[in-house]
Scaffold this motif. Structure first.
Motif, short mmCIF file in Angstrom:
data_model
loop_
_atom_site.label_atom_id
_atom_site.label_comp_id
_atom_site.label_asym_id
_atom_site.label_seq_id
_atom_site.Cartn_x
_atom_site.Cartn_y
_atom_site.Cartn_z
N ASN A 224 34.92 -42.31 10.21
CA ASN A 224 34.06 -42.98 11.21
C ASN A 224 34.14 -42.22 12.53
OD1 ASN A 224 32.65 -44.67 12.87
ND2 ASN A 224 33.74 -46.53 12.27
N LEU A 226 32.48 -43.01 15.30
CA LEU A 226 32.01 -43.82 16.42
C LEU A 226 33.12 -44.01 17.46
CD1 LEU A 226 29.90 -46.62 14.70
CD2 LEU A 226 29.15 -44.41 15.61
N LYS A 227 32.69 -44.16 18.70
CA LYS A 227 33.59 -44.46 19.81
C LYS A 227 32.97 -45.56 20.66
CE LYS A 227 35.42 -39.74 20.14
NZ LYS A 227 35.62 -38.56 21.04
N ARG A 228 33.84 -46.27 21.31
CA ARG A 228 33.34 -47.31 22.22
C ARG A 228 32.50 -46.67 23.32
NH1 ARG A 228 38.32 -51.59 23.31
NH2 ARG A 228 38.53 -52.29 21.13
N VAL A 250 28.06 -49.43 21.42
CA VAL A 250 29.22 -49.77 20.60
C VAL A 250 30.30 -50.40 21.46
CG1 VAL A 250 31.02 -48.87 19.07
CG2 VAL A 250 28.70 -47.93 18.97
N GLU A 252 33.00 -52.21 19.53
CA GLU A 252 34.15 -52.31 18.63
C GLU A 252 33.92 -51.37 17.45
OE1 GLU A 252 36.45 -55.67 15.88
OE2 GLU A 252 34.82 -56.25 17.25
N VAL A 253 34.92 -50.58 17.11
CA VAL A 253 34.82 -49.61 16.01
C VAL A 253 35.48 -50.20 14.77
CG1 VAL A 253 35.39 -47.30 15.23
CG2 VAL A 253 34.79 -47.69 17.63
N GLY A 258 30.49 -50.05 13.22
CA GLY A 258 30.93 -50.66 14.46
C GLY A 258 30.14 -51.91 14.78
#
Length: 306
Positions: A224, A226-228, A250, A252-253, A258
């Motif tokens: 994953n 994704l980042k906040r 985003v 929350e990951v 997310g």
């Protein structure tokens, strides 16, 4: 004994001289007054010194009378102000309330003007919006997420057209009446929007979670990335939504994606614009797929569909 009707002083010379002297003084005074009147008419300045002296003599009495009048007027004014204080206080209270209401109205108008200017700033000159309208209703407490738009078929609004605010995507039109339209919000569980990460184009799609948040699902499973704080915008896939409209951020990951919040909260969006469909053939394909699948029970009860 009755008094004699004869009023003569009798044989008293003293009394006779007194009466005669009185007559002489009266006649002399009358003649002096006539003379002074004639002189005052002929030469008005003749007695100016006498008038000035009389004014000086009467000045202390006049000043005392003026001070007495002023003091009396002050007392009367104070008494009147005391009895009128209640009425004046009520009038001032009404004026303050009206001024406060006017101030709130001006603040609301200023905020509305700012939102309208921001809305004008996001319109692409190459793409003419279908209509600009207000969001006049929503189902924020329901499991389904719809909104009502103050524009309909009379303004050119048709099902499938995207709806956005100055901050980002709101949803798409699913029903259009003569003067109103129903919008399926991005937060609805039945609404799936293809997106991409703004900074690198990572493909994904978002769908509503019925609690005001949205789930972000990645197309490529694996690690994953994704980042906040990652911002997702429409990708243009599917042909409904034009690319580049902010959709989600985003917060929350998760292991497979997310959770985020909308870039534009419908509760904070007052004015919105209805955009033309990015690829008109997508509306036909969407309608055919909906007819083949049939309306969901929830959608038929709420008045909308996919």
């Amino acid at each position: 004994m009755a008094r004699s009707p004869d009023r003569r002083p009798g044989f008293s010379r003293r009394a006779q001289y007194g009466i005669f002297t009185g007559y002489v003084i009266a006649v002399a005074g009358f003649l002096a007054g006539v003379a002074m009147l004639i002189v005052s008419i002929v030469n008005p300045q003749a007695f100016s010194s006498v008038r000035g002296a009389a004014s000086e003599i009467a000045r202390p009495a006049g000043e005392a009378g003026a001070e007495t009048r002023a003091a009396g007027q002050s007392v009367i004014s104070a008494i009147g102000a005391y009895f009128q204080a209640g009425r004046q206080n009520a009038a001032l209270t009404r004026e303050v309330a009206a001024a406060r209401a006017n101030a709130f109205t001006m603040q609301a108008l200023e905020g509305e003007n700012r939102r309208l200017k921001a809305l004008l700033g996001i319109v692409d000159p190459a793409v003419k919006p279908i209509a600009a309208a207000r969001l006049i209703g929503s189902t924020a407490s329901s499991a389904r997420r719809f909104a009502v738009l103050s524009a309909g078929a009379a303004q050119g609004v048709r099902p499938g057209q995207p709806v956005r605010s100055s901050a980002g995507l709101i949803g798409r039109v699913i029903e259009a009446g003569p003067g109103t339209a129903r919008v399926l919000l991005v937060t609805d569980p039945e609404n799936v929007v293809p997106v991409r990460r703004a900074r690198d184009g990572l493909p994904a799609f978002v769908e509503g979670k019925s609690d005001g948040r949205i789930a972000i699902r990645l197309l490529n499973m694996g690690m994953n990335p994704l980042k906040r704080g990652d911002v997702f915008v429409t990708s243009g896939s599917g042909g409904l939504y034009p690319p580049g409209i902010p959709v989600a951020v985003v917060t929350e990951v998760l292991h497979d994606g997310g959770v985020g919040h909308l870039a534009s909260d419908p509760a904070d969006a007052d004015f919105v614009v209805v955009l033309p469909v990015f690829q008109p053939t997508a509306v036909t394909a969407l309608g055919a797929s909906q007819q083949a699948a049939g309306p969901a029970p929830e959608a038929s009860e709420a008045g909308g569909g996919n």
